[in-house]
Design an enzyme around this catalytic site. Structure first.
Site, PDB file in Angstrom:
ATOM      1  N   LYS A  53     -14.962   7.313  -4.089  1.00 35.85           N
ATOM      2  CA  LYS A  53     -14.260   6.977  -5.344  1.00 35.85           C
ATOM      3  C   LYS A  53     -13.458   8.178  -5.829  1.00 35.85           C
ATOM      4  CE  LYS A  53     -14.906   5.004  -9.971  1.00 35.85           C
ATOM      5  NZ  LYS A  53     -13.698   4.170  -9.878  1.00 35.85           N
ATOM      6  N   GLY A  65      -6.963  -4.070 -12.006  1.00 37.65           N
ATOM      7  CA  GLY A  65      -8.311  -3.487 -12.065  1.00 37.65           C
ATOM      8  C   GLY A  65      -8.335  -2.033 -11.669  1.00 37.65           C
ATOM      9  N   ASP A 122       0.863  -1.185   0.000  1.00 39.54           N
ATOM     10  CA  ASP A 122       0.000   0.000   0.000  1.00 39.54           C
ATOM     11  C   ASP A 122       0.894   1.228   0.000  1.00 39.54           C
ATOM     12  OD1 ASP A 122       0.846   0.265   2.610  1.00 39.54           O
ATOM     13  OD2 ASP A 122      -1.011  -0.506   3.472  1.00 39.54           O
ATOM     14  N   HIS A 160     -21.357   5.954  -8.172  1.00 38.05           N
ATOM     15  CA  HIS A 160     -20.474   5.245  -7.244  1.00 38.05           C
ATOM     16  C   HIS A 160     -20.482   5.922  -5.877  1.00 38.05           C
ATOM     17  CE1 HIS A 160     -18.747   3.547 -10.974  1.00 38.05           C
ATOM     18  NE2 HIS A 160     -18.363   2.538 -10.206  1.00 38.05           N
TER      19      HIS A 160
HETATM   20  N1  NDP Z   1     -11.770  -3.265 -12.265  1.00 32.76           N
HETATM   21  C1  NDP Z   1     -12.704  -3.490 -11.336  1.00 32.76           C
HETATM   22  O1  NDP Z   1     -13.534  -4.421 -11.439  1.00 32.76           O
HETATM   23  C2  NDP Z   1     -12.732  -2.618 -10.128  1.00 32.76           C
HETATM   24  C3  NDP Z   1     -11.832  -1.610 -10.017  1.00 32.76           C
HETATM   25  N2  NDP Z   1     -11.789  -0.831  -8.886  1.00 32.76           N
HETATM   26  C4  NDP Z   1     -10.708   0.133  -8.832  1.00 32.76           C
HETATM   27  O2  NDP Z   1      -9.737  -0.331  -7.897  1.00 32.76           O
HETATM   28  C5  NDP Z   1      -9.060   0.778  -7.313  1.00 32.76           C
HETATM   29  C6  NDP Z   1      -9.093   0.667  -5.786  1.00 32.76           C
HETATM   30  O3  NDP Z   1     -10.420   0.781  -5.339  1.00 32.76           O
HETATM   31  P1  NDP Z   1     -10.754   0.739  -3.768  1.00 32.76           P
HETATM   32  O4  NDP Z   1     -10.187  -0.486  -3.157  1.00 32.76           O
HETATM   33  O5  NDP Z   1     -12.199   1.012  -3.660  1.00 32.76           O
HETATM   34  O6  NDP Z   1      -9.916   2.018  -3.255  1.00 32.76           O
HETATM   35  P2  NDP Z   1      -9.350   2.307  -1.794  1.00 32.76           P
HETATM   36  O7  NDP Z   1      -9.074   3.773  -1.769  1.00 32.76           O
HETATM   37  O8  NDP Z   1     -10.240   1.716  -0.762  1.00 32.76           O
HETATM   38  O9  NDP Z   1      -7.962   1.506  -1.751  1.00 32.76           O
HETATM   39  C7  NDP Z   1      -6.877   1.855  -2.556  1.00 32.76           C
HETATM   40  C8  NDP Z   1      -5.656   1.152  -2.037  1.00 32.76           C
HETATM   41  O10 NDP Z   1      -4.577   1.431  -2.929  1.00 32.76           O
HETATM   42  C9  NDP Z   1      -3.472   1.925  -2.190  1.00 32.76           C
HETATM   43  N3  NDP Z   1      -2.697   2.901  -2.959  1.00 32.76           N
HETATM   44  C10 NDP Z   1      -3.142   4.050  -3.512  1.00 32.76           C
HETATM   45  N4  NDP Z   1      -2.118   4.700  -4.099  1.00 32.76           N
HETATM   46  C11 NDP Z   1      -1.019   3.937  -3.899  1.00 32.76           C
HETATM   47  C12 NDP Z   1       0.348   4.072  -4.251  1.00 32.76           C
HETATM   48  N5  NDP Z   1       0.791   5.140  -4.913  1.00 32.76           N
HETATM   49  N6  NDP Z   1       1.213   3.092  -3.886  1.00 32.76           N
HETATM   50  C13 NDP Z   1       0.776   2.015  -3.199  1.00 32.76           C
HETATM   51  N7  NDP Z   1      -0.502   1.831  -2.827  1.00 32.76           N
HETATM   52  C14 NDP Z   1      -1.393   2.785  -3.177  1.00 32.76           C
HETATM   53  C15 NDP Z   1      -4.101   2.581  -0.979  1.00 32.76           C
HETATM   54  O11 NDP Z   1      -3.118   2.688   0.043  1.00 32.76           O
HETATM   55  P3  NDP Z   1      -3.332   3.704   1.266  1.00 32.76           P
HETATM   56  O12 NDP Z   1      -4.534   3.186   1.999  1.00 32.76           O
HETATM   57  O13 NDP Z   1      -2.054   3.568   2.020  1.00 32.76           O
HETATM   58  O14 NDP Z   1      -3.583   5.049   0.638  1.00 32.76           O
HETATM   59  C16 NDP Z   1      -5.201   1.585  -0.650  1.00 32.76           C
HETATM   60  O15 NDP Z   1      -4.670   0.483   0.033  1.00 32.76           O
HETATM   61  C17 NDP Z   1      -9.750   2.030  -7.875  1.00 32.76           C
HETATM   62  O16 NDP Z   1      -8.998   2.506  -8.973  1.00 32.76           O
HETATM   63  C18 NDP Z   1     -11.100   1.502  -8.348  1.00 32.76           C
HETATM   64  O17 NDP Z   1     -11.687   2.279  -9.356  1.00 32.76           O
HETATM   65  C19 NDP Z   1     -12.663  -1.028  -7.866  1.00 32.76           C
HETATM   66  C20 NDP Z   1     -13.604  -2.001  -7.936  1.00 32.76           C
HETATM   67  C21 NDP Z   1     -13.718  -2.899  -9.071  1.00 32.76           C
HETATM   68  O1  LIG Z   2     -14.103   2.445  -7.587  1.00 34.48           O
HETATM   69  C1  LIG Z   2     -15.000   1.579  -7.606  1.00 34.48           C
HETATM   70  O2  LIG Z   2     -15.658   1.288  -6.596  1.00 34.48           O
HETATM   71  C2  LIG Z   2     -15.260   0.870  -8.872  1.00 34.48           C
HETATM   72  N1  LIG Z   2     -14.448   1.101  -9.869  1.00 34.48           N
HETATM   73  C3  LIG Z   2     -14.494   0.516 -11.165  1.00 34.48           C
HETATM   74  C4  LIG Z   2     -14.722   1.576 -12.209  1.00 34.48           C
HETATM   75  O3  LIG Z   2     -14.084   2.646 -12.132  1.00 34.48           O
HETATM   76  O4  LIG Z   2     -15.509   1.350 -13.129  1.00 34.48           O
HETATM   77  C5  LIG Z   2     -15.420  -0.669 -11.234  1.00 34.48           C
HETATM   78  C6  LIG Z   2     -16.644  -0.588 -10.371  1.00 34.48           C
HETATM   79  O5  LIG Z   2     -17.599   0.204 -11.004  1.00 34.48           O
HETATM   80  C7  LIG Z   2     -16.350  -0.111  -8.958  1.00 34.48           C
END
Ligand code: NDP
Ligand SMILES: O=C(O)C1=N[C@H](C(=O)O)C[C@H](O)C1
Length: 237
Positions: free
Chosen positions: A135, A73, A31, A131
């Site tokens: 986000k 993702g 992270d 969302h």
């Molecule tokens: N493709 C798909 O199906 C989906 C995609 N997503 C995408 O996944 C991503 C994460 O979503 P979500 O879990 O909700 O977000 P969160 O903000 O809950 O979590 C993001 C995580 O990434 C870490 N992070 C952010 N920047 C960095 C960095 N520079 N170096 C290392 N770690 C980093 C954060 O660390 P810290 O807490 O230390 O800041 C945290 O642990 C988003 O881009 C979202 O759009 C989400 C759902 C589905």
């Molecule tokens: O950030 C989210 O939560 C999600 N991110 C993805 C996106 O940017 O489309 C996928 C999903 O909709 C949830």
């Protein structure tokens, strides 16, 4: 599978939960507080990345050194960052998708096949994505991939709403003369994304370097050699 998990937020937590429930092992998590954690680490079966664009440089270095399969993702990348992800496919099997749910993969196919009937008849297309309020990026990665399935230029509008705890709703509207067609996908839990990413990781872990799509993994037949994920795969199909 031995998995390196990038991101320990909302998605990272549920990927860990689903991975462990299906007999996989998270051998390293990264992270924002663990910058540099990947340096010099040995290969894993897969890297699963749900983090932020800032994590990309250290992930790419690790993939270049180890050739580990990469399932990403994370959304919100710039065009330059997206090109770097494409280039790393010379070294590793890579699968990038803005959405890992079965439902969105099906909606994408429907749009590729049927949207020309509507757009060529003069319908205006507008996408609305909703969302949770935490986000960080807009428009969503899913809205972008749905738009790309409809049109190669950017004449499809995207409208972003943020609020509450909504996991993700995508609505594709075709407004025509005296009729409207609307396709809606709603994720009611993040588990669907985690299961999709794990299915992709299992399938990629034994493949050669190259660029793979989520659709070819889930619609192209079940050839993954990872028994713990068969069940996930069945749930997705
Ligand atoms: N493709 C798909 O199906 C989906 C995609 N997503 C995408 O996944 C991503 C994460 O979503 P979500 O879990 O909700 O977000 P969160 O903000 O809950 O979590 C993001 C995580 O990434 C870490 N992070 C952010 N920047 C960095 C960095 N520079 N170096 C290392 N770690 C980093 C954060 O660390 P810290 O807490 O230390 O800041 C945290 O642990 C988003 O881009 C979202 O759009 C989400 C759902 C589905
Ligand atoms: O950030 C989210 O939560 C999600 N991110 C993805 C996106 O940017 O489309 C996928 C999903 O909709 C949830």
């Amino acid at each position: 599978m031995n998995i390196v998990l990038i991101g320990t937020g909302r998605m990272g937590r549920i990927v860990r939960e689903q991975a462990e429930a299906h007999g996989h092992k998270i051998i390293l998590t990264v992270d924002r507080g663990s910058a540099g954690a990947l340096a010099g680490k040995p290969a894993a079966d897969a890297v699963i990345d749900f983090s932020g664009p800032g994590a990309l440089p250290q992930v790419l270095d690790y993939l270049r050194q180890t050739g580990t399969a990469y399932v990403c993702g994370t959304t919100g990348y710039s065009d330059d960052e997206t090109s770097l992800i494409r280039e790393i496919a010379k070294f590793s099997p890579v699968l990038y998708s803005g959405n890992f749910s079965l439902g969105v993969a099906v909606v994408k196919r429907m749009l590729e096949t049927y949207s020309p009937f509507l757009t060529e008849a003069g319908c205006d297309c507008e996408i609305v994505e909703t969302h949770h309020k935490s986000k960080k990026d807009a428009p969503s990665g899913t809205a972008r991939l749905l738009r790309a399935a409809i049109s190669s230029d950017e004449n499809v509008g995207i409208h972003s709403l943020r609020g509450g705890t909504v996991c993700g709703i995508h609505q594709v509207n075709f407004f025509g003369q005296d009729e409207t067609v609307t396709l809606t996908h709603e994720a009611t839990s993040r588990a669907i994304f985690a299961k999709g990413a794990l299915t992709a990781a299992c399938s990629l872990a034994h493949r050669k370097a190259g660029w793979y799509s989520f659709e070819e993994i889930i619609f192209g037949g079940n050839d993954n050699e990872c028994s713990g994920t068969d069940q996930l795969h069945k749930q997705l199909r």
